[in-house]
Design a protein around this motif. Structure first.
Motif, PDB file in Angstrom:
ATOM      1  N   ARG B  68       0.846  -1.192   0.000  1.00 61.54           N
ATOM      2  CA  ARG B  68       0.000   0.000   0.000  1.00 61.54           C
ATOM      3  C   ARG B  68       0.883   1.243   0.000  1.00 61.54           C
ATOM      4  O   ARG B  68       1.855   1.306   0.770  1.00 61.54           O
ATOM      5  CB  ARG B  68      -0.923   0.031   1.224  1.00 61.54           C
ATOM      6  N   GLU B 120      -5.385   4.749  -2.010  1.00 60.91           N
ATOM      7  CA  GLU B 120      -5.788   3.761  -1.007  1.00 60.91           C
ATOM      8  C   GLU B 120      -6.740   4.378   0.005  1.00 60.91           C
ATOM      9  O   GLU B 120      -7.513   3.684   0.653  1.00 60.91           O
ATOM     10  CB  GLU B 120      -4.554   3.224  -0.275  1.00 60.91           C
ATOM     11  N   HIS B 427      -8.088  -1.300   3.901  1.00 58.28           N
ATOM     12  CA  HIS B 427      -7.159  -2.350   3.480  1.00 58.28           C
ATOM     13  C   HIS B 427      -7.923  -3.496   2.845  1.00 58.28           C
ATOM     14  O   HIS B 427      -7.497  -4.080   1.850  1.00 58.28           O
ATOM     15  CB  HIS B 427      -6.356  -2.858   4.681  1.00 58.28           C
TER      16      HIS B 427
END
Lengths: 671, 671
Positions: B68, B120, B427
């Motif tokens: 990430r 993200e 996530h």
């Protein structure tokens, strides 16, 4: 921890400190709720601080040059209440202590400013007290520089717990204090290793001393139960040229069965355990009883500052009458006599110039006129000085090098700024204002709520107050933030439409003594809408008729700030079709609600169609659309339905339908 | 800074990194707004990170085992957009880059989650990205422990600026990550010494490396323009057994006339200066032109992760079909099939037992049933575990020693918790919930807003939701916080009245995929009000008829949570006088607003007197009292007018007039 050894080594000190422990245990037991462990653990530190260092006079709790004592770990309120009772504060009777946490008592669960005379600030929400303290220490430095050490010369002491230090706002406070080298600020950290969930080590491994040192503090440590060691550390901290933190190693709930446990943090009410603790202490008194010699010693501590206070009063009296009056004025929070004329001057000039101006720029114009005649202002911004328009030429910069400066570069610390502003205002002698983007109300919220709860007249200069900020997009575009501040009791949310309204808004903000103000200001330029001068402050009415209907009034358009311009254009469209339309500017819904019913009805009479226009959510508007003479099938709203978007402002207004055409169409649909 | 030397030492690297600089300058110039300096200054670091370290595949942006990359300094959005365009993300066309910050483009001023595939998380409000990243790293550790390194095994990289590190929330994130020893978390600090107001030294003297080290991080540093030094530092950080911070010494707006100044932070649009900078870089391309060899090299970088991704897919495919399906389910955010039956089981048992229970305790009962069948939940509390009732027996504790544990001791860090929850959810593979007191919504606000803006289905377990918490007093008593959360778009605020409603509330919260939920739960015990079982989830309707009027319906009492009990008692009083009274339970106003008009009219038909009862402010209630068939002279409200007080709960309800008698009297006065 060997209680016996502590008792033997310092028998007199032990009994004096234990008076705090015993009162705490008794009060919590009587209330059957509260927090016992912290006052018990920090009793020794507080005793040494009050007896040997703190400059205070229990008979004059609000004396302007007293040292400030801030219990950041506010759940330990019985520490403060015990100290007040023991040292003889008039308001802290034994009856009050016995009524801890009960209706009508001043001894609230957490210390409330305005309830007990020794509460410098309301604490309880963790991290606030230590962050307020930065403002207190700033105020002292500023006033000492500008008035001289003869009238301002004191320390600010804080007791903070692990919770205070884990809250992020503490980092903002630590960073700000370190940069500003606030050497009169001393934080006593109750290093007991315990939080509600268990040991601190369950959630943190931070070396707090290293952390403070990293931001320019001097750090000390002591055995928080050894009076000599405590005294040594405080003495050293006072001599330090930087803000100082003393790690006081303590045992929470010392001497109780719950010592050193998270259970000790809360209410210790078991009768047998309570008595066992008292027996271990060698405490002779029954519930709420303090031996006469101990009480008498404490009363001496409460009286020892009387000489210092009398000396201070003599020094103050030696100032010129004008200076004395000015000193009293700023500590009373009264606006200077010149303010009214200054504001009128700005308003008169405004109706001559009719400038097209963002209200944030209008705000700067007002401040440029006000700051020179109101030397008690201390302004600042959370790293958006040029955007918030908060700095005027005369202020100078408050720094370690220049304590006379009146502008604070708070850094990217909205929360720390708001907390420091509360401290500046609570200290007295200062009017604090500070800026950030309206959207970052979110970051400052915990302190903004406390401004309202305490009734502290700070001014939040919140610019970029809608999608009108444009390209920065939805993360920076407030839509719910007007509602958030309006939902908060005791808060004036003022969203002015042009320079005249902005001047009036500042007059409200600078003359109120018990209410914080949120100024919502535009990024984008706005035309002048108030074109004729009146001495009257129309913003102080909350809402007023800006443009009357021609002929029969069929529609009332209500708007605030940047949308007043749109309402006026919509009125043009409707009037062109022969639809009589009134425009009501509503810069402050709270002030309007405070007006009498007759005035409110005059501004918002029943009968007409109502459309409110505001580039935010409708939430809260129905009170004025459907209530107050409104009708549900005759009212509509032009505003935001959700979050904004990234694009130039004009495009956003068009895409989200916040236009004169949309407002006119909605009004017509309801006729 | 000698550009010439940089060019000569690493000529290939220089041109590749400069592609980012050139695109940034061009896009900001075209938009005539934005932030040029940060992408220019961090271009070298980003180039080395993407080329040598970041595991990613531009053709599969959402591949679950990618590293990430989080741009916490979100104003530098052109860094992300440039990298995406250069490496060949399908959604980042050159057209999008050219339309930076324009209506309809995905290239918003700050990176928006859901707009561009490589974002993200939404960043821009400073300090959020670095704090989200802690959640990302926690999710990776948790999933790796429970699913094995074959399917989860990646790093989380963050680029953070000075603003991110000055925001208090960063301290909460740093403290949490240090305690949890999140060794896969690597923060690249853009150490350029500049903020908007000027030099960082204007407002801060913090030694950031010492600060991170104090909380258990490993710290590194590098010359942020030397690719070899950058590579060395990242390599070392990856090998560290602790979270790592790399201080990257950079020059903001490098090579531009505004280099190393606060002007360089903003939009550099001067045409001559722009061209001079490009000339100094030796950049041959015109606006938005990238030399073919440079673009081709970057596309190679974008494709280099394809093998790793293919290998990962092979490993995933080797899992049992059931495991594969489960993995896909948790990453899709779908609730398990068993959830419905589990919730029904709780509801059925509840109507058998009819327990008198605080809704926070009811919530624990629901979680005790849900957590075992929903292994993707990760719960926690900000140091109020026993009060928030968030920990169930089966969870275990997530720690450095036990990565399989599913309960997090977040410490006294409400803001950091909320930000970490967003990261956990973003996530993928995790459902996050976390608790604190409702009043401390204030502390978590900035992250709660981002949950709503991003559409992240986290659950805020907010207990002690009114004056009903009693003695802790006004600092801890929410009065405006229901309004605050309700004013926020895309947020479900659910205030259940008993165990059945609490179970239904959790079902809503755990099945929604794009909306966060705020559960407002009582401290005090409440009687069961739902006494017969129905499979239907009535809370999901937002409001429903709980008790019908006997005979002619003259009054409708509306209430939420702990005040439903009061409404039922008021109904008894009114019915006893022959006044037909309906009670509507309204646990979620947002869900009720989503129902069709026919249903809403069925629940709230016009004609009857309406009284709403809620132990909070009226703000926002008029939509339901005066709108939706209501009438201004036939409606009233029983609730709070201002802040609370410190006293036992029953006393507070009586003193503030939130009683059945008061509600009945108000209703009768309107008949």
């Amino acid at each position: 921890m060997d209680i016996q050894t502590l008792r033997e080594r310092h028998p007199d000190h032990w009994m004096r400190a234990t008076a705090i422990r015993a009162l705490t245990l008794d009060a919590v037991a009587a209330a059957n709720s509260g927090h016992s462990g912290m006052p018990m653990g920090m009793a020794d530190v507080a005793t040494v601080l009050f007896a040997n260092h703190l400059k205070f006079d229990a008979s004059a709790p609000r004396w302007p040059d007293r040292d400030r004592f801030i219990l950041s770990a506010g759940h330990g309120s019985m520490l403060l209440y015990s100290l007040m009772y023991l040292t003889g504060y008039a308001d802290m009777t034994l009856e009050q202590v016995k009524n801890f946490r009960q209706w009508g008592a001043i001894t609230a669960g957490h210390p409330e400013y305005g309830h007990v005379s020794a509460a410098e600030t309301t604490t309880g929400p963790l991290g606030q007290g230590i962050s307020n303290a930065v403002g207190f220490a700033m105020a002292e430095e500023s006033l000492r520089a500008r008035w001289g050490a003869k009238v301002q010369d004191h320390y600010t002491y804080v007791i903070a717990g692990d919770g205070c230090l884990m809250e992020g706002v503490s980092q903002e406070a630590i960073g700000l204090a370190g940069k500003l080298q606030l050497s009169r600020l001393i934080v006593l950290w109750d290093d007991n290793g315990i939080t509600i969930d268990g040991k601190v080590s369950l959630s943190d491994v931070t070396d707090q001393s290293a952390r403070f040192a990293a931001s320019g503090w001097d750090v000390f440590s002591c055995d928080g139960h050894d009076p000599e060691d405590i005294d040594r550390a405080i003495t050293a901290a006072k001599a330090s040229p930087r803000p100082a933190m003393i790690a006081c190693k303590t045992h929470i709930a010392i001497g109780h069965a719950a010592q050193d446990t998270s259970k000790g943090h809360g209410a210790l009410t078991d009768k047998a355990q309570l008595q066992a603790a008292k027996d271990g202490y060698g405490w002779p008194g029954g519930p709420f009883e303090v031996p006469a010699d101990v009480k008498s010693w404490w009363e001496g501590v409460g009286a020892k500052g009387q000489t210092a206070r009398a000396d201070w009063e003599t020094r103050l009296a030696a100032l010129s009458p004008a200076k004395q009056a000015e000193f009293k004025r700023i500590f009373a929070g009264d606006a200077p006599a010149k303010l009214t004329a200054t504001i009128r001057g700005v308003k008169k000039q405004a109706v001559e110039d009719l400038p097209k101006l963002a209200t944030r720029a209008a705000s700067e114009k007002v401040l440029a006129a006000v700051n020179p005649v109101m030397q008690e202002t201390i302004g600042g911004s959370a790293d958006l000085t040029g955007s918030n328009n908060t700095k005027t030429a005369d202020l100078g910069v408050f720094s370690a090098e220049d304590r006379k400066g009146r502008y604070v570069y708070y850094g990217i610390r909205e929360h720390g700024m708001a907390a420091a502003m509360n401290g500046l205002a609570l200290h007295g002698g200062v009017r604090a204002y500070g800026g950030t983007f309206m959207c970052f109300t979110d970051y400052a919220r915990p302190s903004m709520r406390l401004s309202a709860l305490m009734g502290v007249p700070v001014v939040y200069v919140m610019t970029h107050d809608s999608i009108g900020l444009g390209e920065d997009g939805p993360t920076h575009q407030p839509v719910e933030h007007l509602a958030i501040s309006r939902a908060t009791p005791n808060t004036y949310v003022i969203r002015p439409a042009d320079l005249v309204e902005t001047a009036e808004a500042w007059e409200v903000a600078l003359t109120t003594k018990t209410t914080p103000t949120v100024l919502a200001l535009s990024r984008q330029n706005l035309p002048a809408v108030r074109k004729t001068h009146t001495n009257q402050n129309l913003v102080s009415k909350g809402a007023y008729v800006l443009a009357e209907a021609t002929g029969k009034r069929q529609v009332i358009l209500m708007a605030t700030g940047s949308e007043v311009e749109i309402a006026l254009k919509a009125r043009d469209l409707l009037e062109a079709e022969g639809i009589g339309t009134r425009v009501v500017s509503m810069p402050c819904l709270e002030l309007f609600a405070e007006q009498d019913a007759a005035y409110r009805r005059k501004v918002l009479p029943p009968g007409a169609v109502r459309v409110a226009i505001e580039a935010g959510v409708r939430f809260g508007w129905d009170a004025w659309l459907l209530g107050e003479g409104g009708k549900r099938d005759k009212a509509d709203f032009v505003g935001m339905q959700g979050f904004g978007a990234s694009a130039p402002a004009e495009r956003l207004y068009a895409e989200f339908g916040i236009t004169a055409e949309a407002a006119a169409a909605k009004a017509k649909a309801l006729l």
